[in-house]
Scaffold this motif. Sequence first.
Motif, PDB file in Angstrom:
ATOM      1  N   LEU A   1       0.996  23.750  21.668  1.00 47.61           N
ATOM      2  CA  LEU A   1       0.960  22.366  22.148  1.00 47.61           C
ATOM      3  C   LEU A   1       0.412  21.449  21.048  1.00 47.61           C
ATOM      4  O   LEU A   1       0.955  20.366  20.787  1.00 47.61           O
ATOM      5  CB  LEU A   1       0.090  22.257  23.408  1.00 47.61           C
ATOM      6  N   SER A   2      -0.631  21.935  20.396  1.00 47.65           N
ATOM      7  CA  SER A   2      -1.217  21.164  19.308  1.00 47.65           C
ATOM      8  C   SER A   2      -0.181  20.936  18.198  1.00 47.65           C
ATOM      9  O   SER A   2      -0.074  19.833  17.641  1.00 47.65           O
ATOM     10  CB  SER A   2      -2.455  21.897  18.805  1.00 47.65           C
ATOM     11  N   ASP A   3       0.618  21.971  17.908  1.00 43.48           N
ATOM     12  CA  ASP A   3       1.690  21.828  16.904  1.00 43.48           C
ATOM     13  C   ASP A   3       2.726  20.790  17.344  1.00 43.48           C
ATOM     14  O   ASP A   3       3.233  20.014  16.535  1.00 43.48           O
ATOM     15  CB  ASP A   3       2.405  23.162  16.678  1.00 43.48           C
ATOM     16  N   CYS A   4       3.074  20.832  18.635  1.00 47.12           N
ATOM     17  CA  CYS A   4       4.067  19.892  19.150  1.00 47.12           C
ATOM     18  C   CYS A   4       3.605  18.444  18.926  1.00 47.12           C
ATOM     19  O   CYS A   4       4.390  17.579  18.574  1.00 47.12           O
ATOM     20  CB  CYS A   4       4.311  20.092  20.642  1.00 47.12           C
ATOM     21  N   ILE A   5       2.306  18.215  19.143  1.00 48.41           N
ATOM     22  CA  ILE A   5       1.774  16.868  18.930  1.00 48.41           C
ATOM     23  C   ILE A   5       1.769  16.553  17.435  1.00 48.41           C
ATOM     24  O   ILE A   5       2.241  15.505  17.008  1.00 48.41           O
ATOM     25  CB  ILE A   5       0.331  16.746  19.488  1.00 48.41           C
ATOM     26  N   GLU A   6       1.298  17.510  16.659  1.00 43.36           N
ATOM     27  CA  GLU A   6       1.204  17.274  15.218  1.00 43.36           C
ATOM     28  C   GLU A   6       2.573  16.966  14.607  1.00 43.36           C
ATOM     29  O   GLU A   6       2.701  16.078  13.767  1.00 43.36           O
ATOM     30  CB  GLU A   6       0.582  18.496  14.517  1.00 43.36           C
ATOM     31  N   PHE A   7       3.604  17.694  15.037  1.00 41.70           N
ATOM     32  CA  PHE A   7       4.907  17.526  14.396  1.00 41.70           C
ATOM     33  C   PHE A   7       5.880  16.676  15.216  1.00 41.70           C
ATOM     34  O   PHE A   7       7.026  16.491  14.833  1.00 41.70           O
ATOM     35  CB  PHE A   7       5.507  18.893  14.073  1.00 41.70           C
ATOM     36  N   GLY A   8       5.434  16.194  16.371  1.00 45.15           N
ATOM     37  CA  GLY A   8       6.263  15.272  17.142  1.00 45.15           C
ATOM     38  C   GLY A   8       7.399  15.918  17.912  1.00 45.15           C
ATOM     39  O   GLY A   8       8.494  15.366  17.993  1.00 45.15           O
ATOM     40  N   LYS A   9       7.142  17.094  18.476  1.00 37.27           N
ATOM     41  CA  LYS A   9       8.176  17.756  19.284  1.00 37.27           C
ATOM     42  C   LYS A   9       7.971  17.333  20.746  1.00 37.27           C
ATOM     43  O   LYS A   9       7.014  17.766  21.398  1.00 37.27           O
ATOM     44  CB  LYS A   9       8.044  19.274  19.125  1.00 37.27           C
ATOM     45  N   ILE A  10       8.855  16.479  21.239  1.00 40.24           N
ATOM     46  CA  ILE A  10       8.670  15.908  22.575  1.00 40.24           C
ATOM     47  C   ILE A  10       8.971  16.941  23.667  1.00 40.24           C
ATOM     48  O   ILE A  10       8.134  17.239  24.516  1.00 40.24           O
ATOM     49  CB  ILE A  10       9.580  14.675  22.768  1.00 40.24           C
ATOM     50  N   ASN A  11      10.205  17.428  23.643  1.00 42.08           N
ATOM     51  CA  ASN A  11      10.616  18.410  24.651  1.00 42.08           C
ATOM     52  C   ASN A  11      11.710  19.307  24.067  1.00 42.08           C
ATOM     53  O   ASN A  11      12.109  19.124  22.915  1.00 42.08           O
ATOM     54  CB  ASN A  11      11.094  17.712  25.929  1.00 42.08           C
TER      55      ASN A  11
ATOM     56  N   SER B   1      14.835  17.613  22.522  1.00 45.21           N
ATOM     57  CA  SER B   1      14.669  16.696  21.384  1.00 45.21           C
ATOM     58  C   SER B   1      15.056  17.399  20.080  1.00 45.21           C
ATOM     59  O   SER B   1      14.587  18.497  19.797  1.00 45.21           O
ATOM     60  CB  SER B   1      13.213  16.222  21.309  1.00 45.21           C
ATOM     61  N   PRO B   2      15.915  16.755  19.295  1.00 45.72           N
ATOM     62  CA  PRO B   2      16.371  17.395  18.046  1.00 45.72           C
ATOM     63  C   PRO B   2      15.322  17.301  16.933  1.00 45.72           C
ATOM     64  O   PRO B   2      15.520  17.834  15.837  1.00 45.72           O
ATOM     65  CB  PRO B   2      17.606  16.570  17.674  1.00 45.72           C
ATOM     66  N   TYR B   3      14.227  16.608  17.213  1.00 50.30           N
ATOM     67  CA  TYR B   3      13.242  16.366  16.168  1.00 50.30           C
ATOM     68  C   TYR B   3      11.984  17.168  16.432  1.00 50.30           C
ATOM     69  O   TYR B   3      11.548  17.257  17.587  1.00 50.30           O
ATOM     70  CB  TYR B   3      12.913  14.862  16.124  1.00 50.30           C
ATOM     71  N   PRO B   4      11.294  17.745  15.476  1.00 52.17           N
ATOM     72  CA  PRO B   4      11.769  17.897  14.089  1.00 52.17           C
ATOM     73  C   PRO B   4      12.802  19.030  13.994  1.00 52.17           C
ATOM     74  O   PRO B   4      12.750  19.953  14.808  1.00 52.17           O
ATOM     75  CB  PRO B   4      10.487  18.268  13.335  1.00 52.17           C
ATOM     76  N   PRO B   5      13.674  18.932  13.011  1.00 47.84           N
ATOM     77  CA  PRO B   5      14.792  19.875  12.942  1.00 47.84           C
ATOM     78  C   PRO B   5      14.358  21.348  12.950  1.00 47.84           C
ATOM     79  O   PRO B   5      15.037  22.188  13.548  1.00 47.84           O
ATOM     80  CB  PRO B   5      15.469  19.524  11.613  1.00 47.84           C
ATOM     81  N   ASN B   6      13.219  21.661  12.326  1.00 49.83           N
ATOM     82  CA  ASN B   6      12.806  23.074  12.251  1.00 49.83           C
ATOM     83  C   ASN B   6      12.196  23.583  13.571  1.00 49.83           C
ATOM     84  O   ASN B   6      11.813  24.743  13.669  1.00 49.83           O
ATOM     85  CB  ASN B   6      11.855  23.302  11.069  1.00 49.83           C
ATOM     86  N   MET B   7      12.111  22.729  14.589  1.00 55.94           N
ATOM     87  CA  MET B   7      11.613  23.181  15.887  1.00 55.94           C
ATOM     88  C   MET B   7      12.709  23.070  16.950  1.00 55.94           C
ATOM     89  O   MET B   7      12.431  23.041  18.155  1.00 55.94           O
ATOM     90  CB  MET B   7      10.363  22.384  16.309  1.00 55.94           C
ATOM     91  N   LYS B   8      13.928  23.008  16.472  1.00 57.05           N
ATOM     92  CA  LYS B   8      15.076  22.853  17.365  1.00 57.05           C
ATOM     93  C   LYS B   8      15.098  23.985  18.417  1.00 57.05           C
ATOM     94  O   LYS B   8      14.771  25.125  18.127  1.00 57.05           O
ATOM     95  CB  LYS B   8      16.359  22.927  16.522  1.00 57.05           C
ATOM     96  N   ASP B   9      15.435  23.609  19.654  1.00 57.07           N
ATOM     97  CA  ASP B   9      15.554  24.558  20.777  1.00 57.07           C
ATOM     98  C   ASP B   9      14.230  25.209  21.194  1.00 57.07           C
ATOM     99  O   ASP B   9      14.220  26.109  22.032  1.00 57.07           O
ATOM    100  CB  ASP B   9      16.593  25.666  20.473  1.00 57.07           C
ATOM    101  N   MET B  10      13.139  24.800  20.608  1.00 58.36           N
ATOM    102  CA  MET B  10      11.852  25.347  21.043  1.00 58.36           C
ATOM    103  C   MET B  10      11.276  24.446  22.144  1.00 58.36           C
ATOM    104  O   MET B  10      11.642  23.286  22.250  1.00 58.36           O
ATOM    105  CB  MET B  10      10.873  25.406  19.851  1.00 58.36           C
ATOM    106  N   ASP B  11      10.376  24.998  22.945  1.00 61.65           N
ATOM    107  CA  ASP B  11       9.728  24.170  23.955  1.00 61.65           C
ATOM    108  C   ASP B  11       8.927  23.051  23.270  1.00 61.65           C
ATOM    109  O   ASP B  11       8.383  23.248  22.186  1.00 61.65           O
ATOM    110  CB  ASP B  11       8.763  25.020  24.795  1.00 61.65           C
TER     111      ASP B  11
ATOM    112  N   ILE C   1       5.423  22.754  27.492  1.00 65.08           N
ATOM    113  CA  ILE C   1       4.223  23.578  27.284  1.00 65.08           C
ATOM    114  C   ILE C   1       3.059  23.084  28.148  1.00 65.08           C
ATOM    115  O   ILE C   1       2.310  23.883  28.722  1.00 65.08           O
ATOM    116  CB  ILE C   1       3.841  23.616  25.779  1.00 65.08           C
ATOM    117  N   THR C   2       2.939  21.747  28.289  1.00 68.00           N
ATOM    118  CA  THR C   2       1.862  21.218  29.139  1.00 68.00           C
ATOM    119  C   THR C   2       2.032  21.729  30.562  1.00 68.00           C
ATOM    120  O   THR C   2       1.061  22.149  31.232  1.00 68.00           O
ATOM    121  CB  THR C   2       1.879  19.677  29.118  1.00 68.00           C
ATOM    122  N   LYS C   3       3.292  21.717  31.011  1.00 64.22           N
ATOM    123  CA  LYS C   3       3.565  22.174  32.376  1.00 64.22           C
ATOM    124  C   LYS C   3       3.215  23.666  32.515  1.00 64.22           C
ATOM    125  O   LYS C   3       2.582  24.074  33.489  1.00 64.22           O
ATOM    126  CB  LYS C   3       5.049  21.934  32.689  1.00 64.22           C
TER     127      LYS C   3
END
Lengths: 223, 499
Positions: free
Chosen positions: A9-19, A22-32, A37-39
């Motif tokens: 979750l901390s990584d998602c905030i740091e790198f801007g992975k919304i859900n 979301s295609p951003y950031p590209p290296n986290m594509k298809d990940m939660d 994760i909060t849910k």
Amino acid sequence: MMEELLAKLSDCIEFGKINKVSPYPPNMKDMDGADEITKQLLDGGMSADDILQKGLVIGMEKVGVKFRENKVFVPQVLMSAKAMDAAMAHLKPIFAESSSSRKGTFIIGTVEGDLHDIGKNLVAMMVEGNGYEVIDLGVDVKAEKFIEAADAHPGAVLALSALLTTTMENMKQITKAIKEHNSAIQICIGGAPITQEFCDQIGADSYNPDPQGVVEFLNAKSA
Amino acid sequence: MHHLKIHSVGEIRTVGFETGTSLLEILRSNGVQVMAACGGNGTCGKCKVKVKDVGMVTSCLYFPGHDEEVFLPRSLESKVLTDQHDYTLSIELEPGDLIEKSEHPVGVAIDVGTTSIAMYFIDLNNGHTLGIAGTMNSQGQYGADVISRINYCSHKPDKLKDLQAAVLNDIRSLIQKECESHKRKLTDIVKVSVAANTTMLHMLLGEDPTAIALAPFTPKFIDAKILPASKLELGLNPAAKVHVLPSISAYVGADVVAGLAAIDPPESIKNYLFVDIGTNGEMAIVTPDKIWTCATAAGPAFEGANISCGMGAYAGAISSFSKDDVVTINDEKAIGICGSGLLEAVAYLLDNEIVSMEGNLEEDFVLVDANKSGTGDAVALTPKDIREVQLAKSAISCGIIALTEKAGLSYDEVDALFVAGGFGNYMNIESAIRIGLLPQEMKGKVIQIGNTAGAGAVLDVCSEKFAKRLNEVVKKSEHFDLADDPNFAMNFAMGMYFS
């Protein structure tokens, strides 16, 4: 397992992975993302407080420091803030029931005559991401509105933003009006043309050149 | 008759000249535009060119006495001059009845810029340009940009008088010098036309500009004005009139209106974008029945401010950068970097993946080593400099995208993109596209058109009919505020990425 999720979750905030979608950031594509994760953490029984303090705040702090060091820029911070919003959407209803979890209240607005809000929004998001309740009064805010909000939330810290040298004069007048109303109200100021010297001159309590500085000021106060 | 061999990039030609003519005049009379901010008075040093076996000379002070060879710094200037001619309106000379007030009537067209003032001295008997002169706007001592100058005089009538006096003095001394060098009397001047941004017009006429800087940004006036020149105490012909051209809004001034009215593209160009890049990026999209305008706070990065080694386009500024070739203005040792150099340097850093797509630069990038610079310190770009460029380029590109969307057009349907203004003249279009300042889709359709505000002011001096065209531009125009678009903040943020 829960620790691992918190780190994610901390990584998602740091790198801007919304859900997940979301295609951003590209290296986290298809990940939660922060949303999923909060849910999962809530479903797993973790308290909203722990999710905020041990996950979201840690991620946001990293963003704040990187922004100060020019290692990330406005777009990344905005994506981080969006991820934060997605997580907070799950936590806010819980916080509304118990007020204990917030570190304090922060009231922010761009001063009268000035419509610039990008810098102000970055500060608001970063402060919220660090565990404070944020009340955003918007742009072109008059002294009365700041005072009204401060009265409604005793102990809250006020923050005034201005981008134009012209509206710095309004910042001075508003600060004066607030302090005359109640000298105990703490006032932070910021914006591109603002300096420590100006802060001292108009009698505001804190100037910070970047959002992380505001967070540190608030943390020092609430510690 | 002697001969002068002119070398410019990729071209050599020979022209004749008589002794007693300055090198600057010889070059100009042969269509070569040489920068001379001081108007050829030997004070600014900007008109330097290289003469074979002599070295760098200030061309306005150099009077060749025999056959010589001269090397021009870059050929860009002359190209801009041609484009200006090809795409600018030509109009029949109809300056009005005032020309009867003098045997040798002269009209003066002025473009009052925030940074510099350009003046065109026109013979109203035949419409010929007698001279072009320029100077720095001495309001600069009260603040570099319009906001700081407004701040200086806001609600303070005596300070506003300082600003008005500063610009009027600049204009007076330019007019006097031009009169002397063209053997005209002040009383020969019967007509003056002024194009300028809205703030400069307020300060010129001594009107309080405070409201321009505060929401909701309502200027005191935007309409065209005709007033007796005596009101501004310019000492001209007693019957002389000053025409103040109309503006559209607080941030889209008479300079933009004059520019839009001056552009007269061929039939093949129906829809076109117009961008004037300065501290404020003013822009418009023109379609057959409507013009949309907007202004965007690009910030002064491309004028050298906010960049650690930034400077204006003066001697010693890096004006072009590639790995093996660093070009400075006047070939002097590098002391900083100006807008055009900055653009090329950032494009280079992107091409070589030294700056990432997110705009990250790991450490300062040295453009010129300390031992080769003119300051003893390295000329370098810092990570923060890249951030400034990101802000500026996103502001401009967001404006262009928003205008195109407002007009309901795709880039395919936009036939040309005219880039006006000082920085616009000298920038490398390829680099501008590389860093995303201008859209990739407009590649091949970008036209650098020079000082269109000045061109519009000249047209207004030459013809009473031009006022109608100016009014049509104002009537056709609708201004919109970029910040009103709820997606603006997000678009602006995302536009900061490079590709």
